[in-house]
Scaffold this motif. Sequence first.
Motif, PDB file in Angstrom:
ATOM      1  N   TYR A   1       0.833  -1.202   0.000  1.00  0.00           N
ATOM      2  CA  TYR A   1       0.000   0.000   0.000  1.00  0.00           C
ATOM      3  C   TYR A   1       0.866   1.249   0.000  1.00  0.00           C
ATOM      4  O   TYR A   1       2.030   1.233   0.382  1.00  0.00           O
ATOM      5  CB  TYR A   1      -0.966   0.037   1.182  1.00  0.00           C
ATOM      6  N   THR A   2       0.261   2.340  -0.456  1.00  0.00           N
ATOM      7  CA  THR A   2       0.873   3.658  -0.403  1.00  0.00           C
ATOM      8  C   THR A   2      -0.206   4.653  -0.010  1.00  0.00           C
ATOM      9  O   THR A   2      -1.404   4.354  -0.088  1.00  0.00           O
ATOM     10  CB  THR A   2       1.464   4.091  -1.766  1.00  0.00           C
ATOM     11  N   GLY A   3       0.236   5.815   0.413  1.00  0.00           N
ATOM     12  CA  GLY A   3      -0.739   6.839   0.753  1.00  0.00           C
ATOM     13  C   GLY A   3      -0.095   8.200   0.859  1.00  0.00           C
ATOM     14  O   GLY A   3       1.136   8.327   0.829  1.00  0.00           O
ATOM     15  N   TRP A   4      -0.959   9.195   0.945  1.00  0.00           N
ATOM     16  CA  TRP A   4      -0.471  10.557   1.140  1.00  0.00           C
ATOM     17  C   TRP A   4      -1.513  11.366   1.889  1.00  0.00           C
ATOM     18  O   TRP A   4      -2.699  11.035   1.898  1.00  0.00           O
ATOM     19  CB  TRP A   4      -0.080  11.222  -0.173  1.00  0.00           C
ATOM     20  N   LEU A   5      -1.020  12.413   2.527  1.00  0.00           N
ATOM     21  CA  LEU A   5      -1.858  13.395   3.213  1.00  0.00           C
ATOM     22  C   LEU A   5      -1.421  14.750   2.698  1.00  0.00           C
ATOM     23  O   LEU A   5      -0.226  15.048   2.667  1.00  0.00           O
ATOM     24  CB  LEU A   5      -1.664  13.306   4.726  1.00  0.00           C
ATOM     25  N   GLN A   6      -2.386  15.559   2.282  1.00  0.00           N
ATOM     26  CA  GLN A   6      -2.113  16.883   1.739  1.00  0.00           C
ATOM     27  C   GLN A   6      -2.915  17.915   2.512  1.00  0.00           C
ATOM     28  O   GLN A   6      -4.111  17.739   2.716  1.00  0.00           O
ATOM     29  CB  GLN A   6      -2.508  16.929   0.263  1.00  0.00           C
ATOM     30  N   VAL A   7      -2.254  18.984   2.937  1.00  0.00           N
ATOM     31  CA  VAL A   7      -2.929  20.082   3.629  1.00  0.00           C
ATOM     32  C   VAL A   7      -2.933  21.286   2.692  1.00  0.00           C
ATOM     33  O   VAL A   7      -1.909  21.622   2.096  1.00  0.00           O
ATOM     34  CB  VAL A   7      -2.207  20.449   4.946  1.00  0.00           C
ATOM     35  N   ALA A   8      -4.086  21.923   2.588  1.00  0.00           N
ATOM     36  CA  ALA A   8      -4.210  23.111   1.733  1.00  0.00           C
ATOM     37  C   ALA A   8      -4.965  24.193   2.491  1.00  0.00           C
ATOM     38  O   ALA A   8      -5.969  23.908   3.147  1.00  0.00           O
ATOM     39  CB  ALA A   8      -4.948  22.767   0.446  1.00  0.00           C
ATOM     40  N   GLY A   9      -4.468  25.412   2.422  1.00  0.00           N
ATOM     41  CA  GLY A   9      -5.182  26.541   3.002  1.00  0.00           C
ATOM     42  C   GLY A   9      -6.391  26.878   2.154  1.00  0.00           C
ATOM     43  O   GLY A   9      -6.315  26.859   0.925  1.00  0.00           O
ATOM     44  N   ILE A  10      -7.510  27.181   2.824  1.00  0.00           N
ATOM     45  CA  ILE A  10      -8.722  27.538   2.070  1.00  0.00           C
ATOM     46  C   ILE A  10      -9.234  28.916   2.472  1.00  0.00           C
ATOM     47  O   ILE A  10     -10.370  29.263   2.202  1.00  0.00           O
ATOM     48  CB  ILE A  10      -9.832  26.471   2.233  1.00  0.00           C
ATOM     49  N   GLY A  11      -8.379  29.701   3.124  1.00  0.00           N
ATOM     50  CA  GLY A  11      -8.752  31.064   3.503  1.00  0.00           C
ATOM     51  C   GLY A  11      -9.409  31.136   4.867  1.00  0.00           C
ATOM     52  O   GLY A  11      -9.824  30.135   5.435  1.00  0.00           O
ATOM     53  N   SER A  12      -9.477  32.340   5.393  1.00  0.00           N
ATOM     54  CA  SER A  12     -10.097  32.610   6.698  1.00  0.00           C
ATOM     55  C   SER A  12      -9.531  31.750   7.815  1.00  0.00           C
ATOM     56  O   SER A  12     -10.248  31.367   8.739  1.00  0.00           O
ATOM     57  CB  SER A  12     -11.616  32.426   6.626  1.00  0.00           C
ATOM     58  N   GLY A  13      -8.255  31.402   7.723  1.00  0.00           N
ATOM     59  CA  GLY A  13      -7.616  30.626   8.789  1.00  0.00           C
ATOM     60  C   GLY A  13      -8.028  29.178   8.837  1.00  0.00           C
ATOM     61  O   GLY A  13      -7.818  28.499   9.836  1.00  0.00           O
ATOM     62  N   ALA A  14      -8.588  28.650   7.768  1.00  0.00           N
ATOM     63  CA  ALA A  14      -9.021  27.254   7.722  1.00  0.00           C
ATOM     64  C   ALA A  14      -8.173  26.470   6.721  1.00  0.00           C
ATOM     65  O   ALA A  14      -7.501  27.046   5.867  1.00  0.00           O
ATOM     66  CB  ALA A  14     -10.497  27.162   7.350  1.00  0.00           C
ATOM     67  N   SER A  15      -8.237  25.160   6.849  1.00  0.00           N
ATOM     68  CA  SER A  15      -7.480  24.269   5.981  1.00  0.00           C
ATOM     69  C   SER A  15      -8.342  23.090   5.561  1.00  0.00           C
ATOM     70  O   SER A  15      -9.282  22.715   6.262  1.00  0.00           O
ATOM     71  CB  SER A  15      -6.260  23.708   6.726  1.00  0.00           C
ATOM     72  N   GLU A  16      -7.974  22.508   4.439  1.00  0.00           N
ATOM     73  CA  GLU A  16      -8.587  21.248   4.039  1.00  0.00           C
ATOM     74  C   GLU A  16      -7.495  20.195   4.024  1.00  0.00           C
ATOM     75  O   GLU A  16      -6.419  20.415   3.457  1.00  0.00           O
ATOM     76  CB  GLU A  16      -9.226  21.342   2.664  1.00  0.00           C
ATOM     77  N   VAL A  17      -7.777  19.071   4.660  1.00  0.00           N
ATOM     78  CA  VAL A  17      -6.839  17.965   4.713  1.00  0.00           C
ATOM     79  C   VAL A  17      -7.431  16.817   3.904  1.00  0.00           C
ATOM     80  O   VAL A  17      -8.575  16.422   4.126  1.00  0.00           O
ATOM     81  CB  VAL A  17      -6.590  17.500   6.166  1.00  0.00           C
ATOM     82  N   THR A  18      -6.647  16.300   2.977  1.00  0.00           N
ATOM     83  CA  THR A  18      -7.072  15.165   2.172  1.00  0.00           C
ATOM     84  C   THR A  18      -6.109  14.014   2.422  1.00  0.00           C
ATOM     85  O   THR A  18      -4.894  14.202   2.419  1.00  0.00           O
ATOM     86  CB  THR A  18      -7.075  15.524   0.673  1.00  0.00           C
ATOM     87  N   VAL A  19      -6.671  12.829   2.645  1.00  0.00           N
ATOM     88  CA  VAL A  19      -5.883  11.608   2.812  1.00  0.00           C
ATOM     89  C   VAL A  19      -6.286  10.654   1.701  1.00  0.00           C
ATOM     90  O   VAL A  19      -7.470  10.464   1.428  1.00  0.00           O
ATOM     91  CB  VAL A  19      -6.128  10.950   4.187  1.00  0.00           C
ATOM     92  N   HIS A  20      -5.282  10.059   1.084  1.00  0.00           N
ATOM     93  CA  HIS A  20      -5.511   9.126  -0.026  1.00  0.00           C
ATOM     94  C   HIS A  20      -4.739   7.841   0.254  1.00  0.00           C
ATOM     95  O   HIS A  20      -3.567   7.887   0.622  1.00  0.00           O
ATOM     96  CB  HIS A  20      -5.016   9.757  -1.331  1.00  0.00           C
TER      97      HIS A  20
END
Length: 137
Positions: free
Chosen positions: A79-98
């Motif tokens: 298996y492999t995987g990744w986690l990506q954090v992205a800023g979405i403005g107003s001091g918030a973030s979106e975290v995606t795990v694959h």
Amino acid sequence: MSEYERSRTMPAQPEHVFDQAANVAQLDAWLPDALHVRVENPPAVTVHEDLSGQDMPALLRAAPDQMRLEWGTREQGAYTGWLQVAGIGSGASEVTVHLSFVDESHDPGERAVGEALDGSLRRLEEQVRMRVDNAAG
């Protein structure tokens, strides 16, 4: 090959979220309960799976400039995987795990993986909130 992905919005700056996610000393606080990571000689780690009782040699790499973690098994390519954090403005973030299960025998199924990813993202958000609250007050 099976692929799974989940995202979650978190009320914190992306740098704070990534720093928490990439803190190897606290990975067990947000990873699925049955997984434990022991750092050896980075990027080499060992992942212990409680359910199988197995230790698997793996790699864990952090790319702070990209706010990305990547991991996978070293020898079997299970298996492999990744986690990506992205800023979405107003001091918030979106975290995606694959996650990608190259070896189908390691895939616990859509429901189990979805619950594990959702739980991990929820626990990561709790860890981020505690860190941000402690820093603020």
